[in-house]
Enzyme design. Sequence first.
Site, PDB file in Angstrom:
ATOM      1  N   GLY A 160       0.865  -1.183   0.000  1.00  0.00           N
ATOM      2  CA  GLY A 160       0.000   0.000   0.000  1.00  0.00           C
ATOM      3  C   GLY A 160       0.896   1.225   0.000  1.00  0.00           C
ATOM      4  CB  ILE A 162       3.149   2.264   4.701  1.00  0.00           C
ATOM      5  CG1 ILE A 162       2.263   3.316   5.387  1.00  0.00           C
ATOM      6  CG2 ILE A 162       4.403   1.991   5.528  1.00  0.00           C
ATOM      7  CD1 ILE A 162       1.695   2.909   6.734  1.00  0.00           C
ATOM      8  NE  ARG A 182      -5.786  -6.729   0.093  1.00  0.00           N
ATOM      9  CZ  ARG A 182      -6.583  -5.730   0.420  1.00  0.00           C
ATOM     10  NH1 ARG A 182      -7.831  -5.937   0.649  1.00  0.00           N
ATOM     11  NH2 ARG A 182      -6.129  -4.494   0.517  1.00  0.00           N
ATOM     12  NE  ARG A 244      -2.610  -1.359  14.187  1.00  0.00           N
ATOM     13  CZ  ARG A 244      -2.136  -0.179  13.756  1.00  0.00           C
ATOM     14  NH1 ARG A 244      -0.845  -0.007  13.567  1.00  0.00           N
ATOM     15  NH2 ARG A 244      -2.945   0.843  13.557  1.00  0.00           N
ATOM     16  CD  GLU A 273       1.726  -1.775  20.032  1.00  0.00           C
ATOM     17  OE1 GLU A 273       1.117  -0.688  20.119  1.00  0.00           O
ATOM     18  OE2 GLU A 273       2.084  -2.253  18.950  1.00  0.00           O
ATOM     19  CG  HIS A 292       2.328   1.581  17.563  1.00  0.00           C
ATOM     20  ND1 HIS A 292       1.264   0.731  17.618  1.00  0.00           N
ATOM     21  CD2 HIS A 292       2.159   2.282  16.418  1.00  0.00           C
ATOM     22  CE1 HIS A 292       0.490   0.895  16.565  1.00  0.00           C
ATOM     23  NE2 HIS A 292       1.024   1.846  15.817  1.00  0.00           N
ATOM     24  N   GLY A 294       5.736   4.784  14.558  1.00  0.00           N
ATOM     25  CA  GLY A 294       5.837   5.014  13.105  1.00  0.00           C
ATOM     26  C   GLY A 294       5.451   6.424  12.691  1.00  0.00           C
TER      27      GLY A 294
END
Length: 328
Positions: A160, A162, A182, A244, A273, A292, A294
């Site tokens: 995608g 990212i 996909r 994730r 987390e 986490h 990003g």
Amino acid sequence: MEDQDLPGVLVSGFEGPSGICKDHVGELQKYFNLITMQDLLENKTQVGPKIQAAYIWNRKPAIDQELLQSLPALKIVANAGAGLDHLDLKLIASFGVKVANTPQAVSSPTADMGMALLLAAARRVVEGHQLATSPDTKSFSTNWLGQEVTGSTLGIIGMGSIGYKVAQRARAFEMNILYHNRKRRKSEEEEAVGATYCERLDDLLQRSDFVMLAMSLTPQTQRLIGRRELRLMKPTAILVNIGRGLLVDQDALVEALQTGVIGAAALDVSYPEPLPRDHPLLKLKNVTLTPHIGSATHQARWQMMENLIGSILASLNGLPIPNEVLLK
Ligand SMILES: O=C(O)[C@H](O)CO
């Protein structure tokens, strides 16, 4: 306009880890009357009907049936970030409420974070820092080695926005890029970053020196990387996860890292987390962990807020909603 005349927007709170970004409060208050979960809980019948939007920051507040029932005027759930795995989109839609998120704001910083983790794990930056700052200078050594990034093969799972930005960055490091997604990207997009499509995930896993997880978490991708997939990877391979935690079977990952099935892992995400302080992942030298982060740059967080303001105002004014998430 008085604060009270501004549209009511629900936020998790102003303080602590579940609060919204402190620096953003003043800006948000120019447009909205911010109502915290605490205000709502203390005065549901009075406050609930005033709330027209929910502002989701750090995945909070949680939007469940009970909350939706208590907000009869709610028009939009505006979510900071790209991931939507914490939202029940069908349930929200069943209340006639729209959803928007902020994919553009997070894609570059998250891709940067992916490269930062990849480089850190390959060149053992965290261990190097510990060695260089250790009081015991005898351990100061140039005798321990990392993996070369230049010319190595990167397999990106999830191409995608990212994943694609990771590929753009990896190209500058002269990496060979494989990807699994996909849907195959257009040939001109593949050519622009020199990426080769692997229809079979197994091929990508077997051929890659680095495997980067950049897809979203869905029932189909949950624990996509399990014991079997880890065994297909090279014993020197480095797994990087910027998606994730639940994309990976974490117990299988611990075992693979402890027994040399793969070389190392660099993880910005885990489950839960934060990890409990006695979790085995925290004890492994071949693991680089970040909390986490990003999208944790000043610029991205500010842009996320601005995008959310834009989506909320559009929805309240009956205009097309930027970044509206449509149910598939
Ligand atoms: O979903 C995302 O984009 C991030 O995890 C939140 O910053």
